[in-house]
Motif scaffolding. Sequence first.
Motif, mmCIF file in Angstrom:
data_model
loop_
_atom_site.group_PDB
_atom_site.id
_atom_site.type_symbol
_atom_site.label_atom_id
_atom_site.label_comp_id
_atom_site.label_asym_id
_atom_site.label_seq_id
_atom_site.Cartn_x
_atom_site.Cartn_y
_atom_site.Cartn_z
ATOM 1 N N ALA A 102 0.813 -1.213 0.000
ATOM 2 C CA ALA A 102 0.000 0.000 0.000
ATOM 3 C C ALA A 102 0.851 1.271 0.000
ATOM 4 O O ALA A 102 0.340 2.358 -0.277
ATOM 5 C CB ALA A 102 -0.938 0.014 1.208
ATOM 6 N N TYR A 103 2.147 1.142 0.296
ATOM 7 C CA TYR A 103 3.034 2.309 0.300
ATOM 8 C C TYR A 103 3.514 2.628 -1.118
ATOM 9 O O TYR A 103 3.876 1.723 -1.888
ATOM 10 C CB TYR A 103 4.262 2.041 1.168
ATOM 11 N N ARG A 104 3.582 3.919 -1.415
ATOM 12 C CA ARG A 104 4.095 4.327 -2.716
ATOM 13 C C ARG A 104 5.557 3.912 -2.904
ATOM 14 O O ARG A 104 5.987 3.583 -4.017
ATOM 15 C CB ARG A 104 3.963 5.849 -2.881
ATOM 16 N N GLY A 105 6.318 3.872 -1.840
ATOM 17 C CA GLY A 105 7.740 3.596 -1.962
ATOM 18 C C GLY A 105 8.139 2.133 -1.978
ATOM 19 O O GLY A 105 9.314 1.826 -2.203
ATOM 20 N N TRP A 106 7.182 1.226 -1.755
ATOM 21 C CA TRP A 106 7.577 -0.190 -1.730
ATOM 22 C C TRP A 106 7.643 -0.738 -3.143
ATOM 23 O O TRP A 106 6.753 -0.455 -3.954
ATOM 24 C CB TRP A 106 6.562 -1.019 -0.921
ATOM 25 N N PRO A 107 8.658 -1.513 -3.528
ATOM 26 C CA PRO A 107 9.774 -2.021 -2.713
ATOM 27 C C PRO A 107 11.078 -1.254 -2.910
ATOM 28 O O PRO A 107 12.153 -1.800 -2.647
ATOM 29 C CB PRO A 107 9.910 -3.444 -3.258
ATOM 30 N N ASP A 108 10.996 -0.032 -3.385
ATOM 31 C CA ASP A 108 12.205 0.677 -3.798
ATOM 32 C C ASP A 108 12.910 1.445 -2.694
ATOM 33 O O ASP A 108 14.073 1.817 -2.857
ATOM 34 C CB ASP A 108 11.861 1.644 -4.938
ATOM 35 N N GLU A 109 12.230 1.711 -1.581
ATOM 36 C CA GLU A 109 12.867 2.526 -0.549
ATOM 37 C C GLU A 109 12.451 2.047 0.835
ATOM 38 O O GLU A 109 11.406 1.405 1.003
ATOM 39 C CB GLU A 109 12.473 3.993 -0.728
ATOM 40 N N PRO A 110 13.268 2.312 1.845
ATOM 41 C CA PRO A 110 12.908 1.939 3.216
ATOM 42 C C PRO A 110 11.586 2.580 3.626
ATOM 43 O O PRO A 110 11.255 3.693 3.193
ATOM 44 C CB PRO A 110 14.074 2.482 4.044
ATOM 45 N N LEU A 111 10.844 1.878 4.479
ATOM 46 C CA LEU A 111 9.505 2.326 4.837
ATOM 47 C C LEU A 111 9.296 2.351 6.340
ATOM 48 O O LEU A 111 9.869 1.559 7.084
ATOM 49 C CB LEU A 111 8.453 1.388 4.223
ATOM 50 N N SER A 112 8.446 3.283 6.769
ATOM 51 C CA SER A 112 7.927 3.311 8.127
ATOM 52 C C SER A 112 6.443 3.649 8.032
ATOM 53 O O SER A 112 5.924 3.905 6.934
ATOM 54 C CB SER A 112 8.658 4.366 8.971
ATOM 55 N N VAL A 113 5.754 3.678 9.159
ATOM 56 C CA VAL A 113 4.331 4.012 9.125
ATOM 57 C C VAL A 113 4.096 5.458 8.715
ATOM 58 O O VAL A 113 2.959 5.841 8.406
ATOM 59 C CB VAL A 113 3.658 3.737 10.485
ATOM 60 N N GLU A 114 5.154 6.242 8.689
ATOM 61 C CA GLU A 114 5.040 7.635 8.247
ATOM 62 C C GLU A 114 5.171 7.777 6.732
ATOM 63 O O GLU A 114 4.953 8.861 6.190
ATOM 64 C CB GLU A 114 6.113 8.495 8.930
ATOM 65 N N TRP A 283 13.254 -5.444 1.881
ATOM 66 C CA TRP A 283 13.416 -5.938 3.253
ATOM 67 C C TRP A 283 13.949 -4.824 4.155
ATOM 68 O O TRP A 283 14.854 -5.040 4.948
ATOM 69 C CB TRP A 283 14.364 -7.139 3.267
ATOM 70 N N ALA A 284 13.366 -3.649 4.020
ATOM 71 C CA ALA A 284 13.780 -2.499 4.835
ATOM 72 C C ALA A 284 12.547 -1.809 5.399
ATOM 73 O O ALA A 284 12.348 -0.608 5.236
ATOM 74 C CB ALA A 284 14.617 -1.535 3.998
ATOM 75 N N VAL A 285 11.715 -2.582 6.067
ATOM 76 C CA VAL A 285 10.451 -2.086 6.612
ATOM 77 C C VAL A 285 10.575 -1.947 8.127
ATOM 78 O O VAL A 285 10.865 -2.917 8.834
ATOM 79 C CB VAL A 285 9.289 -3.029 6.262
ATOM 80 N N ASP A 286 10.353 -0.755 8.613
ATOM 81 C CA ASP A 286 10.427 -0.460 10.047
ATOM 82 C C ASP A 286 9.102 -0.818 10.706
ATOM 83 O O ASP A 286 8.080 -0.194 10.439
ATOM 84 C CB ASP A 286 10.742 1.021 10.231
ATOM 85 N N SER A 287 9.141 -1.823 11.569
ATOM 86 C CA SER A 287 7.931 -2.247 12.291
ATOM 87 C C SER A 287 8.023 -1.919 13.778
ATOM 88 O O SER A 287 7.388 -2.572 14.610
ATOM 89 C CB SER A 287 7.703 -3.756 12.101
ATOM 90 N N SER A 288 8.784 -0.894 14.109
ATOM 91 C CA SER A 288 9.025 -0.581 15.516
ATOM 92 C C SER A 288 7.751 -0.231 16.268
ATOM 93 O O SER A 288 7.625 -0.530 17.467
ATOM 94 C CB SER A 288 10.046 0.551 15.645
#
Length: 341
Positions: A102-114, A283-288
């Motif tokens: 659902a993120y515009r940046g996946w899978p090309d860039e690291p992601l967070s809930v922001e 594989w750079a998804v922040d699930s903190s």
Amino acid sequence: MRILVMGGTWFLGRAVVNGALARGWEVTTFTRGRSGVPVAGAVAVHGDREQPSDLTALAAHGPWDAVVDTSASELAPRTVLDGAKVLAPQAQRYVYISTVSAYRGWPDEPLSVESEVLDGPPDADADYGRLPPDWTGPDYYYGRQKAGAERAVLAAFADRASVLRPGVILGPGEYVGRLPWWLRRAERGGAILAPGGPARTIQPADVRDVAQFALDQAAESGLQIHNVTAPLGRETWGGFLDACLRTTGSTGRLVWAPDEVLLNAGVQQWTELPLWRTHAGAWAVDSSTAFAAGFRSRPLVETVADTWAWLQQGNLPVPHPRWAEHGIDPAKETSILEKVS
């Protein structure tokens, strides 16, 4: 707790039902009844989410403390919206299983809930976001559909909702075929084509851990949005494939091939060598935020071992066309191995 599980006979849905019953909760499931076996102890209601009369009949079985929606992966946002509106008066909370797609940046860039979520209106139909056959750029169709479905849930439940965005989910009952393929390939032995390098990190989550977190969220309050993956940096390709070898008792030997060799050989990312992808954010998804909210992610070696045990018991997943997409042809694998050995 009294919950409604949209789905409940496949993989994640089944894990949610089993987890809820183990907690002593009352569970109703809603499926079409065409595949999978209902879990003993749950009340099974059959119907089609695209039929308003079936949704109305389902609502009559309420009220519930929460809805956990595990079966909307192929539904248009408008269908999710219609169902959520019907269930809103009958449920205190809605837990929607979405995806990092659902993120515009996946899978090309690291992601967070922001990170930015793709466009996708809550009332979109199944054609929203489709691209012409000759399109050669990024295809965000699936992500736009899921983003729209998230907005559909929020439109009906507002701050009574949890949106969970897993990446790859593995474990017993997997119907996609990623981990089972690697286990069977390890079992076959010999020289095994391994993608990239052993130190590269991956973040699959175990289906049972995602299910438990969804149930925890069913008892939460307020709007909650979380990514749900294994922690950054903990799991590696080397650890994963070594676990497949050890678990199956294989004498196979891993032969690591650089990305450029695989790409030049035309290996299809994500499917021919399941889970392999060169994109920087895969594989750079922040699930903190999920970990802070109580999510627990077991080591990948446990997922590997338990999936192998499940397969060895003669279990089969619910048939699904995606299973056939996974795995490299042995002749093609041998041809590449000859170049890197």
